[in-house]
Motif scaffolding. Structure first.
Motif, PDB file in Angstrom:
ATOM      1  N   ARG A  59      33.801  -4.325  -4.534  1.00  0.00           N
ATOM      2  CA  ARG A  59      33.471  -2.939  -4.195  1.00  0.00           C
ATOM      3  C   ARG A  59      33.931  -2.601  -2.780  1.00  0.00           C
ATOM      4  O   ARG A  59      34.441  -1.513  -2.525  1.00  0.00           O
ATOM      5  CB  ARG A  59      31.969  -2.703  -4.353  1.00  0.00           C
ATOM      6  N   ALA A  60      33.749  -3.551  -1.860  1.00  0.00           N
ATOM      7  CA  ALA A  60      34.222  -3.322  -0.496  1.00  0.00           C
ATOM      8  C   ALA A  60      35.746  -3.191  -0.473  1.00  0.00           C
ATOM      9  O   ALA A  60      36.291  -2.310   0.202  1.00  0.00           O
ATOM     10  CB  ALA A  60      33.773  -4.460   0.415  1.00  0.00           C
ATOM     11  N   ALA A  61      36.422  -4.053  -1.236  1.00  0.00           N
ATOM     12  CA  ALA A  61      37.883  -4.001  -1.285  1.00  0.00           C
ATOM     13  C   ALA A  61      38.371  -2.670  -1.846  1.00  0.00           C
ATOM     14  O   ALA A  61      39.392  -2.132  -1.400  1.00  0.00           O
ATOM     15  CB  ALA A  61      38.418  -5.158  -2.121  1.00  0.00           C
ATOM     16  N   ALA A  62      37.631  -2.135  -2.822  1.00  0.00           N
ATOM     17  CA  ALA A  62      38.005  -0.834  -3.394  1.00  0.00           C
ATOM     18  C   ALA A  62      37.920   0.271  -2.350  1.00  0.00           C
ATOM     19  O   ALA A  62      38.600   1.298  -2.467  1.00  0.00           O
ATOM     20  CB  ALA A  62      37.102  -0.518  -4.580  1.00  0.00           C
ATOM     21  N   ASP A  63      37.097   0.061  -1.332  1.00  0.00           N
ATOM     22  CA  ASP A  63      36.979   1.022  -0.231  1.00  0.00           C
ATOM     23  C   ASP A  63      37.874   0.645   0.941  1.00  0.00           C
ATOM     24  O   ASP A  63      37.735   1.203   2.034  1.00  0.00           O
ATOM     25  CB  ASP A  63      35.525   1.120   0.233  1.00  0.00           C
ATOM     26  N   GLY A  64      38.755  -0.342   0.745  1.00  0.00           N
ATOM     27  CA  GLY A  64      39.696  -0.722   1.788  1.00  0.00           C
ATOM     28  C   GLY A  64      39.173  -1.729   2.790  1.00  0.00           C
ATOM     29  O   GLY A  64      39.805  -1.942   3.831  1.00  0.00           O
ATOM     30  N   LEU A  65      38.042  -2.359   2.493  1.00  0.00           N
ATOM     31  CA  LEU A  65      37.433  -3.333   3.410  1.00  0.00           C
ATOM     32  C   LEU A  65      37.643  -4.735   2.852  1.00  0.00           C
ATOM     33  O   LEU A  65      37.065  -5.094   1.823  1.00  0.00           O
ATOM     34  CB  LEU A  65      35.940  -3.049   3.581  1.00  0.00           C
ATOM     35  N   PHE A 194      38.207   4.145   8.432  1.00  0.00           N
ATOM     36  CA  PHE A 194      37.698   5.230   7.592  1.00  0.00           C
ATOM     37  C   PHE A 194      37.456   4.712   6.171  1.00  0.00           C
ATOM     38  O   PHE A 194      38.305   4.015   5.606  1.00  0.00           O
ATOM     39  CB  PHE A 194      38.688   6.398   7.547  1.00  0.00           C
ATOM     40  N   VAL A 195      36.298   5.027   5.636  1.00  0.00           N
ATOM     41  CA  VAL A 195      35.957   4.686   4.256  1.00  0.00           C
ATOM     42  C   VAL A 195      35.659   5.976   3.516  1.00  0.00           C
ATOM     43  O   VAL A 195      34.789   6.743   3.932  1.00  0.00           O
ATOM     44  CB  VAL A 195      34.738   3.739   4.208  1.00  0.00           C
ATOM     45  N   LEU A 200      33.583   5.001  10.052  1.00  0.00           N
ATOM     46  CA  LEU A 200      32.413   4.141  10.200  1.00  0.00           C
ATOM     47  C   LEU A 200      31.913   4.191  11.641  1.00  0.00           C
ATOM     48  O   LEU A 200      32.694   4.414  12.567  1.00  0.00           O
ATOM     49  CB  LEU A 200      32.753   2.700   9.832  1.00  0.00           C
ATOM     50  N   PRO A 201      30.632   3.956  11.852  1.00  0.00           N
ATOM     51  CA  PRO A 201      30.120   3.887  13.224  1.00  0.00           C
ATOM     52  C   PRO A 201      30.332   2.496  13.819  1.00  0.00           C
ATOM     53  O   PRO A 201      30.671   1.543  13.105  1.00  0.00           O
ATOM     54  CB  PRO A 201      28.625   4.183  13.040  1.00  0.00           C
ATOM     55  N   TYR A 202      30.130   2.372  15.101  1.00  0.00           N
ATOM     56  CA  TYR A 202      30.139   1.068  15.771  1.00  0.00           C
ATOM     57  C   TYR A 202      28.789   0.889  16.469  1.00  0.00           C
ATOM     58  O   TYR A 202      27.953   0.110  16.021  1.00  0.00           O
ATOM     59  CB  TYR A 202      31.303   0.964  16.755  1.00  0.00           C
ATOM     60  N   LEU A 203      28.548   1.622  17.535  1.00  0.00           N
ATOM     61  CA  LEU A 203      27.252   1.651  18.200  1.00  0.00           C
ATOM     62  C   LEU A 203      26.855   3.096  18.423  1.00  0.00           C
ATOM     63  O   LEU A 203      27.701   3.990  18.510  1.00  0.00           O
ATOM     64  CB  LEU A 203      27.314   0.930  19.562  1.00  0.00           C
ATOM     65  N   LYS A 204      25.560   3.341  18.513  1.00  0.00           N
ATOM     66  CA  LYS A 204      25.073   4.689  18.816  1.00  0.00           C
ATOM     67  C   LYS A 204      24.005   4.574  19.895  1.00  0.00           C
ATOM     68  O   LYS A 204      23.035   3.842  19.738  1.00  0.00           O
ATOM     69  CB  LYS A 204      24.467   5.334  17.565  1.00  0.00           C
TER      70      LYS A 204
END
Length: 211
Positions: A59-65, A194-195, A200-204
Motif C-alpha cells: 500500500r505504501a509502494a502504491a503511494d510512491g513510498l 507528496f502522497v 507530507l509533514p516533517y515537524l510542526k
C-alpha cells in the motif's frame, strides 16, 4: 520531557527525564525514536514483509513510498500516513497506507501500529513472554504521535531522537532542537515528498513556543 536517543537498530543509547515528567514518557519517547529510525532506514520494507506485513508495504509502494531509506521520516509524517482518512481531516477519502479504512477502523483495529503487536500480545496475555513485536528493532512497538526526528551524520542515518511529555507540537519542537546539527539532507526530508498530491509533514512547532 523525557528524551530518548536510539541507534539504527533501535538500541537505546540514552534516556533523560526531567523532574516531574510523566512516567509513561520512558516508553513513549523510546517508541518515537525507534519509529523514526525504523521508517527512515533502508530495511523497513524488508522487515515488514518478513514479519508478515507485506500488505502495508504494498500500500505504501502504491503511494510512491518505498520504505528503503530514501525518505527521512518523523513520527509526525508516519502518523499522517496512519489516519483512516488521507489527507487527515478530509472526509470520504481513502485511508492512509498504514491505517484501516474507516468502515473497519476502531481503537481495536487501527492498522499497522496494532497489527505489529497483536500476535505477541496474545502470547503475553496467555502467560508467555515476548517483546511487543517480532521486528527486532521495534521491541516496544511503534508510535504514531509526533515528537521525533531521525539523526544523520554526513548524510547517513545514525539513529533518532524521541520526545514525550507535553503537547505533540511541543514534543516536535524539542525533537527539532535535539536534532540540530544532525538533520537529514533537505532533499530527503518527508516534507519534500507528496502522497496523493499532498505534501507530507516533517515537524510542526507551536506558533508561540515561549508563551
Amino acid at each position: 520531557m523525557t528524551i530518548a536517543v536510539v541507534d539504527t537498530n533501535g538500541v537505546v543509547l540514552g534516556v533523560f527525564r526531567q523532574t516531574d515528567a510523566p512516567v509513561f514518557g520512558f516508553d513513549v519517547a523510546v517508541q518515537k525514536a525507534r519509529t523514526a529510525t525504523f521508517y527512515s532506514g533502508t530495511g523497513a520494507a524488508a522487515s515488514l514483509q518478513t514479519a508478515g506485513f507485506g500488505s502495508y508495504v504494498d500500500r505504501a509502494a502504491a503511494d510512491g513510498l518505498k520504505l528503503d531509506g530514501s525518505v527521512a521520516f518523523t513520527d509526525r509524517a508516519v502518523g499522517f500516513l496512519h489516519r483512516p482518512f488521507f489527507p487527515d481531516g478530509i472526509n470520504n477519502t481513502a485511508a492512509g497506507p498504514f491505517s484501516r479504512q474507516l468502515n473497519e477502523w476502531s481503537v481495536f483495529n487501527l492498522g499497522l501500529q496494532l497489527d505489529l503487536i497483536k500476535t505477541n500480545l496474545q502470547t503475553v496475555v496467555s502467560g508467555g513472554a515476548a517483546p511487543c513485536t517480532s521486528i527486532p528493532s521495534l521491541p516496544n512497538g511503534i508510535q504514531i504521535f509526533p515528537g521525533s526526528a531521525p539523526l544523520y551524520k554526513n548524510g547517513v542515518l545514525v539513529g533518532a531522537i524521541g520526545i514525550s511529555g507535553d503537547g505533540v507540537d511541543q514534543d516536535d519542537l524539542i525533537a527539532g532542537a535535539g536534532s540540530n546539527g544532525y538533520a537529514p539532507p533537505t532533499g530527503i526530508r518527508s516534507d519534500q515528498v507528496f502522497v496523493r498530491g499532498v505534501r507530507l509533514p516533517y515537524l510542526k512547532f507551536p506558533r508561540s513556543p515561549n508563551l
